[in-house]
Each structure stands twice: as C-alpha cells, then as structure tokens.
Design a protein around this motif. Structure first.
Motif, PDB file in Angstrom:
ATOM      1  N   ILE A   1     -41.475  43.313 -12.758  1.00  0.00           N
ATOM      2  CA  ILE A   1     -40.817  42.150 -12.492  1.00  0.00           C
ATOM      3  C   ILE A   1     -42.076  41.141 -12.214  1.00  0.00           C
ATOM      4  O   ILE A   1     -42.970  41.546 -11.721  1.00  0.00           O
ATOM      5  CB  ILE A   1     -39.694  41.947 -11.417  1.00  0.00           C
ATOM      6  CG1 ILE A   1     -40.531  42.527 -10.148  1.00  0.00           C
ATOM      7  CG2 ILE A   1     -38.425  42.898 -11.641  1.00  0.00           C
ATOM      8  CD1 ILE A   1     -39.548  42.389  -8.770  1.00  0.00           C
ATOM      9  N   ASN A   2     -41.671  39.818 -12.401  1.00  0.00           N
ATOM     10  CA  ASN A   2     -42.564  38.812 -12.350  1.00  0.00           C
ATOM     11  C   ASN A   2     -42.611  37.862 -11.042  1.00  0.00           C
ATOM     12  O   ASN A   2     -43.463  36.949 -10.844  1.00  0.00           O
ATOM     13  CB  ASN A   2     -42.598  37.829 -13.595  1.00  0.00           C
ATOM     14  CG  ASN A   2     -43.017  38.443 -14.638  1.00  0.00           C
ATOM     15  OD1 ASN A   2     -43.772  39.369 -14.913  1.00  0.00           O
ATOM     16  ND2 ASN A   2     -42.208  37.996 -15.958  1.00  0.00           N
ATOM     17  N   HIS A   3     -41.743  38.647 -10.239  1.00  0.00           N
ATOM     18  CA  HIS A   3     -41.533  37.559  -9.005  1.00  0.00           C
ATOM     19  C   HIS A   3     -41.677  38.598  -8.004  1.00  0.00           C
ATOM     20  O   HIS A   3     -40.773  39.622  -7.973  1.00  0.00           O
ATOM     21  CB  HIS A   3     -40.291  36.712  -9.018  1.00  0.00           C
ATOM     22  CG  HIS A   3     -40.047  35.954 -10.277  1.00  0.00           C
ATOM     23  ND1 HIS A   3     -40.829  34.819 -10.526  1.00  0.00           N
ATOM     24  CD2 HIS A   3     -39.370  35.945 -11.256  1.00  0.00           C
ATOM     25  CE1 HIS A   3     -40.682  34.151 -11.641  1.00  0.00           C
ATOM     26  NE2 HIS A   3     -39.620  34.828 -12.347  1.00  0.00           N
ATOM     27  N   LYS A   4     -41.956  37.911  -6.702  1.00  0.00           N
ATOM     28  CA  LYS A   4     -42.203  39.143  -5.465  1.00  0.00           C
ATOM     29  C   LYS A   4     -40.773  39.089  -4.940  1.00  0.00           C
ATOM     30  O   LYS A   4     -39.791  38.183  -5.296  1.00  0.00           O
ATOM     31  CB  LYS A   4     -42.995  38.258  -4.358  1.00  0.00           C
ATOM     32  CG  LYS A   4     -44.411  38.389  -4.873  1.00  0.00           C
ATOM     33  CD  LYS A   4     -45.138  37.796  -3.669  1.00  0.00           C
ATOM     34  CE  LYS A   4     -46.763  38.020  -3.633  1.00  0.00           C
ATOM     35  NZ  LYS A   4     -47.580  37.379  -2.916  1.00  0.00           N
ATOM     36  N   ILE A   5     -40.258  40.298  -4.343  1.00  0.00           N
ATOM     37  CA  ILE A   5     -38.949  40.386  -3.756  1.00  0.00           C
ATOM     38  C   ILE A   5     -38.946  39.607  -2.668  1.00  0.00           C
ATOM     39  O   ILE A   5     -40.023  39.554  -1.814  1.00  0.00           O
ATOM     40  CB  ILE A   5     -38.930  42.136  -3.155  1.00  0.00           C
ATOM     41  CG1 ILE A   5     -38.683  42.828  -4.750  1.00  0.00           C
ATOM     42  CG2 ILE A   5     -37.725  42.177  -2.627  1.00  0.00           C
ATOM     43  CD1 ILE A   5     -38.797  44.398  -4.398  1.00  0.00           C
ATOM     44  N   THR A   6     -37.848  39.015  -2.307  1.00  0.00           N
ATOM     45  CA  THR A   6     -37.728  37.865  -1.099  1.00  0.00           C
ATOM     46  C   THR A   6     -36.646  38.451  -0.327  1.00  0.00           C
ATOM     47  O   THR A   6     -36.524  38.097   0.924  1.00  0.00           O
ATOM     48  CB  THR A   6     -37.377  36.755  -1.665  1.00  0.00           C
ATOM     49  OG1 THR A   6     -35.991  36.819  -2.353  1.00  0.00           O
ATOM     50  CG2 THR A   6     -38.343  35.768  -2.454  1.00  0.00           C
ATOM     51  N   CYS A   7     -35.687  39.361  -0.616  1.00  0.00           N
ATOM     52  CA  CYS A   7     -34.805  39.955   0.317  1.00  0.00           C
ATOM     53  C   CYS A   7     -34.127  41.106  -0.100  1.00  0.00           C
ATOM     54  O   CYS A   7     -33.938  41.524  -1.319  1.00  0.00           O
ATOM     55  CB  CYS A   7     -33.544  38.816   0.153  1.00  0.00           C
ATOM     56  SG  CYS A   7     -32.011  39.179   0.967  1.00  0.00           S
ATOM     57  N   ILE A   8     -33.766  42.005   0.859  1.00  0.00           N
ATOM     58  CA  ILE A   8     -33.585  43.358   0.629  1.00  0.00           C
ATOM     59  C   ILE A   8     -32.311  43.506   1.723  1.00  0.00           C
ATOM     60  O   ILE A   8     -32.501  43.482   2.758  1.00  0.00           O
ATOM     61  CB  ILE A   8     -34.682  44.470   0.862  1.00  0.00           C
ATOM     62  CG1 ILE A   8     -35.645  44.283  -0.101  1.00  0.00           C
ATOM     63  CG2 ILE A   8     -34.058  46.073   0.854  1.00  0.00           C
ATOM     64  CD1 ILE A   8     -36.909  45.296   0.238  1.00  0.00           C
ATOM     65  N   LYS A   9     -30.914  43.939   1.185  1.00  0.00           N
ATOM     66  CA  LYS A   9     -29.960  44.552   1.978  1.00  0.00           C
ATOM     67  C   LYS A   9     -29.533  45.720   1.264  1.00  0.00           C
ATOM     68  O   LYS A   9     -29.038  46.052   0.313  1.00  0.00           O
ATOM     69  CB  LYS A   9     -28.938  43.295   1.642  1.00  0.00           C
ATOM     70  CG  LYS A   9     -29.158  41.943   2.347  1.00  0.00           C
ATOM     71  CD  LYS A   9     -28.299  41.133   2.197  1.00  0.00           C
ATOM     72  CE  LYS A   9     -28.490  39.841   3.079  1.00  0.00           C
ATOM     73  NZ  LYS A   9     -27.342  38.914   3.140  1.00  0.00           N
ATOM     74  N   VAL A  10     -29.579  46.669   2.403  1.00  0.00           N
ATOM     75  CA  VAL A  10     -29.075  48.076   1.961  1.00  0.00           C
ATOM     76  C   VAL A  10     -27.786  48.066   3.217  1.00  0.00           C
ATOM     77  O   VAL A  10     -28.198  48.129   4.364  1.00  0.00           O
ATOM     78  CB  VAL A  10     -30.078  49.026   2.307  1.00  0.00           C
ATOM     79  CG1 VAL A  10     -29.446  50.471   2.057  1.00  0.00           C
ATOM     80  CG2 VAL A  10     -31.194  48.833   1.438  1.00  0.00           C
ATOM     81  N   THR A  11     -26.571  48.181   2.855  1.00  0.00           N
ATOM     82  CA  THR A  11     -25.524  48.416   3.580  1.00  0.00           C
ATOM     83  C   THR A  11     -24.879  49.790   3.656  1.00  0.00           C
ATOM     84  O   THR A  11     -24.534  50.411   2.633  1.00  0.00           O
ATOM     85  CB  THR A  11     -24.400  47.427   3.315  1.00  0.00           C
ATOM     86  OG1 THR A  11     -25.045  45.969   3.329  1.00  0.00           O
ATOM     87  CG2 THR A  11     -23.239  47.392   4.322  1.00  0.00           C
TER      88      THR A  11
END
Length: 125
Positions: free
Chosen positions: A66-76
């Motif tokens: 992917i060309n963009h950094k990860i900004t948010c991770i949600k694991v519910t």
C-alpha cells in the motif's frame, strides 16, 4: 518446602505478567480524522473446539504494497470476556502493513471484526 513455594509463586507471577496483559480488542486510532480510507475490513468467526486454542493470523494488506501509512486499527472482540486476545505482531500504525494475531481461550471460538484505515497524506516518499 519454602523454596518450592517460592518457585511456584515466581512462576505464577511470571505467567500473570507475561500472559495476562493481552487485550481482547485493539483500538489504535488516536486521531479518527486521519482514518479516511478503509483498506482492510474482515469478520473472523470460528466456532470453538473442545480443549483447543484457535489461532488466526491476519495480514493487511494480504499481498502487495500500500502507498499510505496505516493511521487507524480497530479490532473488536464480539465475544467479550469469553473471547480471546488480539495482538499486533508486526507493523501497525505509522507502518505500511500490519500483522495481527487472534488467539481464542481454550474451548472457545473466535469472533472479531477488523477495520484498518489509511490517509492519503501519509504516502511513501
């Protein structure tokens, strides 16, 4: 006898400190306004098996780059206290990929919803 008791107490303390701190869910989203593009969305559901611990490893992206950094991770964890533990094994926020390990409690299943976001302002140089 006292030395055996001391060894047992030390072992229990080690287990609680090292294995009791895992989280049932993950919410790494310091600035929700940066979560503009959903790149991965998965529902993981697997029934429990008698006396077994289930493990699932999730990669995002599954392949490629992917060309963009990860900004948010949600694991519910949808099972609440009966659910297992979720842990980021590698990558994560401010990286270009993430690997997440989901581990059930013994004889319990897995029921997770995963969402991972990027923002077009955090691209590769």
């Amino acid at each position: 006898m006292a030395s055996k008791l001391l060894v047992i107490v030390a072992l229990v303390t080690f287990c609680v400190v090292n294995f009791g701190n895992a989280a049932h869910s993950i919410d790494q989203c310091a600035d929700p306004s940066l979560a503009t593009t959903l790149i991965c969305s998965k529902d993981i559901k697997e029934s429990g098996k008698f006396l077994k611990v289930l493990e699932e490893v999730i990669d995002c992206p599954e392949s490629g780059v992917i060309n963009h950094k990860i900004t948010c991770i949600k694991v519910t964890n949808k099972l609440g206290e009966d659910g297992g533990d979720a842990e980021i094994v590698s990558g994560g926020v401010d990286y270009y990929n993430v690997e997440i390990s989901l581990i059930s409690q013994r004889s319990k299943g897995l029921d997770y919803h995963i969402e991972i976001y990027t923002n077009n302002k955090t691209s590769l140089n």
